[in-house]
Design a protein around this motif. Structure first.
Motif, PDB file in Angstrom:
ATOM      1  N   LEU A 190       0.857  -1.190   0.000  1.00 20.10           N
ATOM      2  CA  LEU A 190       0.000   0.000   0.000  1.00 20.10           C
ATOM      3  C   LEU A 190       0.886   1.230   0.000  1.00 20.10           C
ATOM      4  CD1 LEU A 190      -2.792   1.320   0.226  1.00 20.10           C
ATOM      5  CD2 LEU A 190      -2.561   1.165   2.717  1.00 20.10           C
ATOM      6  N   ARG A 191       0.691   2.079  -0.978  1.00 13.81           N
ATOM      7  CA  ARG A 191       1.495   3.302  -1.048  1.00 13.81           C
ATOM      8  C   ARG A 191       0.584   4.491  -1.311  1.00 13.81           C
ATOM      9  NH1 ARG A 191       6.718   4.434  -4.988  1.00 13.81           N
ATOM     10  NH2 ARG A 191       7.079   6.587  -4.352  1.00 13.81           N
ATOM     11  N   GLN A 192       0.681   5.466  -0.437  1.00 16.25           N
ATOM     12  CA  GLN A 192      -0.068   6.705  -0.590  1.00 16.25           C
ATOM     13  C   GLN A 192       0.928   7.860  -0.523  1.00 16.25           C
ATOM     14  OE1 GLN A 192      -3.083   6.808   2.423  1.00 16.25           O
ATOM     15  NE2 GLN A 192      -4.230   5.066   1.591  1.00 16.25           N
ATOM     16  N   THR A 193       1.044   8.599  -1.620  1.00 18.46           N
ATOM     17  CA  THR A 193       2.031   9.676  -1.704  1.00 18.46           C
ATOM     18  C   THR A 193       1.324  11.017  -1.843  1.00 18.46           C
ATOM     19  OG1 THR A 193       3.594   8.191  -2.786  1.00 18.46           O
ATOM     20  CG2 THR A 193       4.044  10.544  -2.952  1.00 18.46           C
ATOM     21  N   ARG A 194       1.768  11.976  -1.044  1.00 18.37           N
ATOM     22  CA  ARG A 194       1.224  13.326  -1.123  1.00 18.37           C
ATOM     23  C   ARG A 194       2.387  14.298  -0.963  1.00 18.37           C
ATOM     24  NH1 ARG A 194      -1.299  16.783   2.716  1.00 18.37           N
ATOM     25  NH2 ARG A 194      -1.090  15.151   4.289  1.00 18.37           N
ATOM     26  N   GLU A 231       1.070  13.624  11.175  1.00 17.35           N
ATOM     27  CA  GLU A 231       0.287  13.035  10.084  1.00 17.35           C
ATOM     28  C   GLU A 231       0.650  11.575   9.873  1.00 17.35           C
ATOM     29  OE1 GLU A 231      -0.209  14.806   6.358  1.00 17.35           O
ATOM     30  OE2 GLU A 231      -0.576  16.837   7.108  1.00 17.35           O
ATOM     31  N   TRP A 281      -1.866   8.414  10.228  1.00 19.94           N
ATOM     32  CA  TRP A 281      -2.063   7.462   9.127  1.00 19.94           C
ATOM     33  C   TRP A 281      -1.827   6.026   9.586  1.00 19.94           C
ATOM     34  CZ3 TRP A 281       1.429   4.187   6.562  1.00 19.94           C
ATOM     35  CH2 TRP A 281       0.959   3.604   5.391  1.00 19.94           C
ATOM     36  N   GLN A 321      -4.751   4.587  11.451  1.00 15.12           N
ATOM     37  CA  GLN A 321      -5.878   4.199  10.604  1.00 15.12           C
ATOM     38  C   GLN A 321      -5.722   2.776  10.092  1.00 15.12           C
ATOM     39  OE1 GLN A 321      -6.123   7.042   7.423  1.00 15.12           O
ATOM     40  NE2 GLN A 321      -6.686   8.754   8.777  1.00 15.12           N
TER      41      GLN A 321
END
Length: 270
Positions: free
Chosen positions: A245-249, A262, A266, A269
């Motif tokens: 799982l990769r979430q980039t911002r 943050e 995360w 969650q």
């Protein structure tokens, strides 16, 4: 040190960890995709135990090292081409399944039986070495059950160093939490030691050692006892690769404290 030692190392074959390992479900249960095509190596944890055993045997005249290994005969032969050149040992081969989908209790029973069948084994001089854990399973239970079946109550896990004192007693350095070690003392053999990484580098290949070992390795493979591990009572609900799982911002002008907050939110969650 004047008294000799009899050191038995338990180590199995595992697929080369540099290969891509993909679990699949076959007609006989879980397995690895193209498992028989994957190159095999001696379990890295057991490798440390073998090198430590050979180094210890050199300090006591008359000592001997056995390697008791369970795996498909073809894979054992492939592995021996490399391992036999590292240190002197006598192979005790068991022809059977090996890997992360075998029952640790059944494996321990097979290994203990093979150890007891070694001719001339003296329990008063016996040290049983193995990996603290394994590259194919992380249970860390097999060596403990081997010791129980052999009737050895003095067991040490996560060992990084073993010293034999002049009186024959043993001083063992075990890993504990927080990157620390505890020092344990034992009156002497028999003992079971599950090794961590130890303190020795991998020995260089020695063709002379390899040729001497192979004189015994090939006959041992030819007469390897066939072992069946039915896995009775063992059930796998699912086998799959860990999900990625990769979430980039991309953000600007945030402090380290805000970014850390943050990240923690995360993680909670998940």
């Amino acid at each position: 040190m004047s008294s000799s030692l009899q050191i038995v190392v338990c180590g199995s074959v595992v697929p080369d960890p540099l290969q891509t390992l993909e679990p699949v479900v076959g007609p006989t249960g879980p397995a690895l995709k193209n498992e028989m095509m994957l190159p095999a190596v001696l379990d890295p944890w057991a490798s440390h135990a073998l090198y430590e055993a050979a180094n210890l045997a050199k300090t006591a005249a008359g000592s001997k090292v056995w390697l008791v290994s369970l795996g498909p005969k073809a894979k054992l032969q492939q592995m021996m081409m490399t391992v036999a050149q590292k240190v002197p040992f006598e192979l005790v081969a068991l022809d059977g399944p090996a890997g992360g989908f075998t029952d640790a209790a059944e494996v321990a029973a097979a290994l203990a039986g093979a150890i007891l069948a070694i001719p001339g084994l003296d329990c008063g001089k016996l040290l049983v070495f193995g990996g603290w854990e394994s590259a194919s399973r992380g249970a860390g239970a097999t060596m403990q059950m081997v010791g129980e079946r052999l009737g050895i109550v003095d067991q040490f896990q996560g060992v990084d160093e073993l010293r034999v004192n002049a009186d024959g007693s043993l001083e063992i350095l075990e890993r504990i939490e927080g990157g620390r070690h505890q020092v344990s003392r034992c009156a002497g053999p028999p003992v079971v030691l599950g090794w961590a990484t130890g303190s020795l580098p991998e020995p260089k290949n020695n063709p002379q050692v390899g040729m001497a070992n192979m004189r015994g390795v090939m006959p041992a493979l030819q007469k390897a006892k066939v072992v069946k591990l039915p896995g009775e009572g063992l059930r796998f609900g699912e086998v799959c690769l860990p999900k990625q799982l990769r979430q980039t911002r991309i953000v600007k002008d945030k402090t380290a404290e805000e970014i850390a907050a943050e990240v923690v939110a995360w993680l909670k969650q998940g």
